[in-house]
Design a protein around this motif. Structure first.
Motif, PDB file in Angstrom:
ATOM      1  N   UNK B  33      -2.594   2.660  29.870  1.00 38.00           N
ATOM      2  CA  UNK B  33      -1.798   2.766  31.088  1.00 38.00           C
ATOM      3  C   UNK B  33      -2.139   4.067  31.785  1.00 38.00           C
ATOM      4  N   UNK B  34      -3.119   3.975  32.674  1.00 39.79           N
ATOM      5  CA  UNK B  34      -3.521   5.155  33.435  1.00 39.79           C
ATOM      6  C   UNK B  34      -3.553   4.754  34.908  1.00 39.79           C
ATOM      7  N   UNK B  35      -2.403   4.211  35.345  1.00 44.59           N
ATOM      8  CA  UNK B  35      -2.332   3.796  36.742  1.00 44.59           C
ATOM      9  C   UNK B  35      -2.426   5.044  37.614  1.00 44.59           C
ATOM     10  N   UNK B  36      -2.948   4.858  38.807  1.00 44.75           N
ATOM     11  CA  UNK B  36      -3.140   5.978  39.722  1.00 44.75           C
ATOM     12  C   UNK B  36      -1.833   6.721  39.933  1.00 44.75           C
ATOM     13  N   UNK B  37      -1.942   8.055  39.960  1.00 49.06           N
ATOM     14  CA  UNK B  37      -0.816   8.957  40.244  1.00 49.06           C
ATOM     15  C   UNK B  37       0.128   9.124  39.053  1.00 49.06           C
ATOM     16  N   UNK B  38      -0.224   8.555  37.893  1.00 49.42           N
ATOM     17  CA  UNK B  38       0.569   8.802  36.688  1.00 49.42           C
ATOM     18  C   UNK B  38       0.147  10.141  36.103  1.00 49.42           C
ATOM     19  N   UNK B  39       0.967  10.637  35.187  1.00 49.24           N
ATOM     20  CA  UNK B  39       0.617  11.885  34.514  1.00 49.24           C
ATOM     21  C   UNK B  39      -0.697  11.722  33.743  1.00 49.24           C
ATOM     22  N   UNK B  40      -0.885  10.539  33.127  1.00 44.82           N
ATOM     23  CA  UNK B  40      -2.128  10.283  32.388  1.00 44.82           C
ATOM     24  C   UNK B  40      -3.333  10.347  33.328  1.00 44.82           C
ATOM     25  N   UNK B  41      -3.164   9.823  34.541  1.00 42.88           N
ATOM     26  CA  UNK B  41      -4.245   9.851  35.530  1.00 42.88           C
ATOM     27  C   UNK B  41      -4.588  11.302  35.869  1.00 42.88           C
ATOM     28  N   UNK B  42      -3.564  12.104  36.115  1.00 44.29           N
ATOM     29  CA  UNK B  42      -3.809  13.495  36.510  1.00 44.29           C
ATOM     30  C   UNK B  42      -4.518  14.263  35.391  1.00 44.29           C
ATOM     31  N   UNK B  43      -4.068  14.041  34.164  1.00 50.23           N
ATOM     32  CA  UNK B  43      -4.689  14.768  33.041  1.00 50.23           C
ATOM     33  C   UNK B  43      -6.127  14.312  32.811  1.00 50.23           C
ATOM     34  N   UNK B 129     -10.004   7.731  43.938  1.00 54.32           N
ATOM     35  CA  UNK B 129      -8.643   7.578  43.395  1.00 54.32           C
ATOM     36  C   UNK B 129      -8.104   6.187  43.732  1.00 54.32           C
ATOM     37  N   UNK B 130      -7.237   5.677  42.845  1.00 56.77           N
ATOM     38  CA  UNK B 130      -6.472   4.428  43.043  1.00 56.77           C
ATOM     39  C   UNK B 130      -7.307   3.254  43.547  1.00 56.77           C
ATOM     40  N   UNK B 131      -8.340   2.930  42.789  1.00 58.09           N
ATOM     41  CA  UNK B 131      -9.116   1.739  43.119  1.00 58.09           C
ATOM     42  C   UNK B 131      -8.278   0.492  42.863  1.00 58.09           C
ATOM     43  N   UNK B 154       3.262   2.607  44.706  1.00 62.04           N
ATOM     44  CA  UNK B 154       2.227   2.177  43.769  1.00 62.04           C
ATOM     45  C   UNK B 154       2.830   1.928  42.391  1.00 62.04           C
ATOM     46  N   UNK B 155       2.003   1.445  41.462  1.00 60.79           N
ATOM     47  CA  UNK B 155       2.476   1.159  40.099  1.00 60.79           C
ATOM     48  C   UNK B 155       3.097   2.386  39.427  1.00 60.79           C
ATOM     49  N   UNK B 156       2.701   3.564  39.856  1.00 58.90           N
ATOM     50  CA  UNK B 156       3.223   4.800  39.254  1.00 58.90           C
ATOM     51  C   UNK B 156       4.675   5.037  39.634  1.00 58.90           C
ATOM     52  N   UNK B 161       1.349   8.312  49.534  1.00 60.50           N
ATOM     53  CA  UNK B 161       1.407   9.677  50.088  1.00 60.50           C
ATOM     54  C   UNK B 161       1.767  10.686  48.988  1.00 60.50           C
ATOM     55  N   UNK B 162       2.807  10.357  48.229  1.00 57.92           N
ATOM     56  CA  UNK B 162       3.220  11.252  47.139  1.00 57.92           C
ATOM     57  C   UNK B 162       2.121  11.377  46.090  1.00 57.92           C
TER      58      UNK B 162
END
Lengths: 415, 415
Positions: B33-43, B129-131, B154-156, B161-162
């Motif tokens: 679970x590394x949906x765009x804009x999640x903490x996992x995505x950022x890391x 980002x966020x494909x 989004x899923x996140x 925008x955020x």
């Protein structure tokens, strides 16, 4: 009723007014949503209880959450004559199915009350709960509501157990409501036909010969959910494509022999349910009805065989789970005669006919002599917001219910 | 690269190690679970930036929150050659979709860095980002991210925008990232196929002919909801029976001519949706994909005509509403030739094929000559924790990316 007394009639305006008022509970843009155990159901029942009390009935919510209104008879040791129906609807339903018979029965009680008519038999007016979800309330009365069924989730989202509690019953005390054959003197139910026969043939009253048997299955198709863009057509295991063939096959098999049998797929869910994913799983319903249970079972065998062939050809799996069985239930021939005589006395035309729909009457037939009175449904439409019965037909039906009740009360063969 | 120089190869162990490491970001019991804009995505992006810097790239997060790593060329006035992909996943996704192409591109840059190869063109490695949420990052580059879409959640759970802010971009400066046709020399994207073709045919490399167009309709069938027991079979206007014929017809028409077009009914709802009610209304989806929009429209015309015939025969009405259109995005035929030649030079088998799924490459095709390199997906599974591509296929893909890049850099037709 004393001989020579002028024939009593129900108050049609009051009955029609109550029907209109009841229609406001659960009213929405897509029809009336008063599924059992919904908030609308609960509020409508509170209104109905008020009307029953105004009709002089002593009202109780029994452990199965049926509403029972009692009126004493001159001979208190006799078993009660029972009249009634249900007020729950299907999702997006109409305002006549069940409610005409329920409010018609209350109107009959109120007419007796106002005119000071005391029957030999005690009278019970019953509003059965959750008729549309499988005759739940009347099955509780005949002891055929198995404990495991209490866990089924109803249209309201509540289990039946939760629903019974929600309506003021007690699912732990269902034993207390069970009645034995002979515990009632007779049962009469007024109902709309829900089919086109009386309306098209311009007949006032249907005298019901029996209620068809119904068998209902849950059918599950298991394929493989996959990306709709990257999975070539010949590599798919599309559960919805198989289910679509099945729906066609049900129609073809059911119409392949003469008779009045019907077969319906009314419910379908595809998972995951996105436009860009091939459905990996489909759950649908199968319902078969006929007056002859052997015919239902023969049709089912053919449908199941065809479904297995479709599954094999489609590379998917199929599973049938029986959900509900209602055996065909004939009415009592003596009660049919009583209804017919009452209608003819009122100057109304009659026709003997089966009921294609299930009714609480089919359960009550196990407890004592049972009859059903049908009135016309305009265009045969039911389970739809377009469901409609004409005011004069509703009044006729309630008067036949009243007069048939009075005749049964005096009939020598009634206990 | 000078003629006669020995062919460089990527470091497969390092690439596979990076893939394994990236898989730890967002790993869970149901998948990645590394949906765009999640903490996992950022890391995960922070990790990717480190690898890009180690590869000698000059890294920037652009205003649209795409990660761009730059390496100068010998002829600085030329537009850049761009390679890349994405590292966000769908919910409960896998570890190959997007990441193989992203880390493959970084590995190519690192190989150039280590071997001291300086291209004529500047090089850009881009992590869009966020494909998975709709090609957000690449649409920002082509100026097709309308302001109102920034408010979509989004899923996140964050709006786009955020999310852009969360990842270090600036949604108020999206104008700055817009590129015009000709602003890039070429774009190459390595990706897993996400379908079964290469795996089942045992082919090493897919040379993508283009990204299919997608058209999606909502199809509504209006019949008459009616009681399943009282409505004879020959009096029904069953919307589900008509929709079932339609689902069959879609499959038959789509498979009636050769080609790789696909057609899917993935979504279906029947109303009111009870086993004892004939469905009065069915809403389903129709999705058609092909490389040739004219073919999609021809298939649609045939399907619509057939649907109207089904509707008429079934006594129901049918309505089609277009919901979404993505035009096909062909790759550049010269880039296809380059990819094919690079693969053949490396001793790899190739197949020309469409991409049934959408990719950032379809946006990049508007900016300059674009190509895509596919590697096999085991069992064709994607968007699932079971998604898998073999180590040797991943290494092959990255080497083809490297060699196709080297060839494009020298090609006389590339700006």
């Amino acid at each position: 009723m004393e001989a020579g007394q002028s024939a009593p009639h129900i108050n049609a305006d009051r009955l029609l007014g109550h029907l209109e008022q009841l229609a406001t509970f659960g009213r929405g843009p897509g029809g009336t949503n008063r599924v059992a155990y919904s908030e609308a159901d609960r509020q409508a029942r509170a209104q109905v209880i008020q009307w029953m009390q105004a009709a002089g009935l002593d009202v109780e919510i029994d452990a199965a959450a049926n509403i029972v209104g009692r009126r004493p008879g001159r001979e208190p040791d006799r078993p009660p004559l029972v009249i009634g129906s249900h007020i729950d609807t299907v999702p997006n339903g109409g305002n006549y199915d069940g409610t005409v018979g329920s409010l018609g029965a209350i109107e009959v009680a109120q007419t007796l009350h106002e005119q000071g008519i005391v029957l030999r038999h005690p009278l019970e007016v019953v509003i059965f709960q959750n008729e549309e979800g499988g005759l739940i309330g009347s099955r509780a009365w005949i002891g055929k509501l198995p404990p495991e069924e209490l866990d089924h989730v109803s249209h309201s989202g509540k289990t039946i157990r939760e629903g019974i509690r929600f309506l003021g019953g007690d699912p732990d005390r269902l034993d207390e409501v069970i009645r034995k054959p002979g515990d009632i003197a007779a049962y009469l139910e007024l109902h709309i036909e829900q089919g086109p026969v009386l309306y098209e043939e311009q007949i006032d009253i249907g005298v019901v010969e029996g209620i068809v048997g119904i068998r209902w299955w849950r059918v599950t198709w298991e394929g493989t959910a996959n990306h709709a863009g990257t999975t070539p057509m010949d590599r798919r295991r599309d559960a919805l494509l198989a289910a679509a063939r099945f729906i066609q096959a049900v129609n073809r098999i059911v119409t392949s022999e003469p008779g009045r049998q019907v077969g319906t797929v009314g419910q379908i869910e595809a998972y995951p349910g996105a436009p860009n994913v091939i459905p990996g799983r489909v759950v649908c319903s199968l319902e078969l009805r006929d007056l002859d249970d052997a015919k239902i079972q023969r049709l089912y065998a053919a449908i199941e065989e065809e479904a297995r062939a479709i599954a094999q050809e489609s590379g998917v799996a199929v599973r049938f789970e029986p959900i509900n069985v209602n055996k065909p239930a004939p009415t009592d021939p003596r009660v049919r005669d009583v209804i017919e005589a009452a209608a003819q006395d009122l100057g109304l035309s009659t026709k003997r006919m089966p009921s294609g729909a299930g009714h609480d009457a089919q359960d009550m037939a196990q407890l004592g002599p049972t009859g059903m009175i049908f009135i016309p449904s305009v265009d045969g439409i039911s389970h739809s917001p377009k469901e409609y019965s004409r005011p004069e037909d509703i009044a006729n039906g309630a008067n036949v219910l009243l007069h048939a009740l009075l005749r049964l009360d005096e009939a020598p063969w009634v206990r």
